[in-house]
Design an enzyme around this catalytic site. Sequence first.
Site, mmCIF file in Angstrom:
data_model
loop_
_atom_site.group_PDB
_atom_site.id
_atom_site.type_symbol
_atom_site.label_atom_id
_atom_site.label_comp_id
_atom_site.label_asym_id
_atom_site.label_seq_id
_atom_site.Cartn_x
_atom_site.Cartn_y
_atom_site.Cartn_z
ATOM 1 C CG ASP A 196 -1.953 1.044 1.243
ATOM 2 O OD1 ASP A 196 -3.125 0.693 1.377
ATOM 3 O OD2 ASP A 196 -1.610 2.228 1.109
ATOM 4 C CG ASP B 255 -2.868 3.348 -2.342
ATOM 5 O OD1 ASP B 255 -3.885 2.654 -2.206
ATOM 6 O OD2 ASP B 255 -2.275 3.882 -1.399
ATOM 7 C CD GLU B 256 -5.634 -1.564 -0.299
ATOM 8 O OE1 GLU B 256 -6.214 -0.462 -0.439
ATOM 9 O OE2 GLU B 256 -6.075 -2.464 0.408
#
Length: 363
Positions: free
Chosen positions: A15, A110-111
């Site tokens: 993340d 983002d993860e």
Amino acid sequence: MVHASLLERKVIHVDMDAFYASVEIRDNPSLKGKPVIVGGSPEGRGVVTTCSYEARKFGVRSAMSCAQAYRRCPQAIFIRPRFEKYKAASDVIREIFHEHASLVEPMSLDEAYLDVTGATAFASQIASVIRRQVKERTGLTCSAGVAPNKLVAKIASDFRKPDGLTVVSPERVHDFMRPLSVRKISGVGPKFEERLNQKGIFTCAQLESYGLERLTLDFGNSGPWLWARAQGIDPTPVGRFGTRKSLGSENTFPKDLTRLDEIQSAITEIAEEVFESVTRRQLQGRTVTLKVKYSDFTTITRRHTSNLAPATADELRAVGHSLLQHTEAGRRPIRLLGLTLSNFGGEEDDAPEEKEDPNGTLF
Ligand code: TTP
Ligand code: MG
């Protein structure tokens, strides 16, 4: 029955740190070390998408109104989001993930979860290499968690944020979970947390010792689910369907929308965004939910389920527009509109609604 192989896996959760804000700071180094808020303007009605860790010290958080963020941190620098930049960084990190794992489940820009069970290298080493490559190729930092399943990997990636790596080997999972707040269990939201707190359950250790039987009596089907999660057990596979139950987007407008044509074009825009987002995750949702918040904050939802998931953004838009007909759009001012897709195919989840560890084994 859960297959034993699902219990002994090596899962990495990665993340990015303060993602949108970090991209903005990378591209304008004069912002470094300052409280930076990405979102609407402080005078407007927008919300904070994220903020730098400096701004978090003042209590600014994602989803907070910009007006409140401004009250908490008037010296903050407010920046409008620039999604193309975030998407570009996201593409780079995804490429890195695919270089290291054949099974990658992106959860957002983002993860992602990576299953590296079959890899010859140690999972912790793979995570370190990924973190280094992310830094080299994007100029941004991320945090990673390594664990035998998704639940623990996600908690671990958050454990030493920002720029941290936490490895929880199978034999340490239980001890790792015990002191944690029940809220750390993904699937336990604020309302569920409150119900647990009312029974004197605050930590995972308390949840476990409350006992399977009592949990099942009190919470029905969620009882066994909770009891397993409290001990760090999570059989959910890393996969393209994942645990996500819905995916959507909503927009609060700077000025209430009153005209039907502007309401329809707002829906069109949201439909395009949502469709892009489900397509990227290779998801197909058969249920479309429209959310409308009127100017007096009354919120309604309208839902439609079809046999086939919308195959194009245009089909999704059409469903959104027809749901609009069951609202007071055009007759009553609208503050917020949202569209959500759910009812995805694939595995069902039963959830209710470096500082490298020196003690870590070579896991
Ligand atoms: P997160 O990973 O939740 O947050 P973050 O990366 O900004 O910070 P950190 O992980 O270090 O705690 O979300 C990733 C991005 O998604 C975030 O940068 C902005 C966007 N986002 C929103 O637009 N709205 C939200 O409510 C949240 C939580 C995130
Ligand atoms: Mg993040």
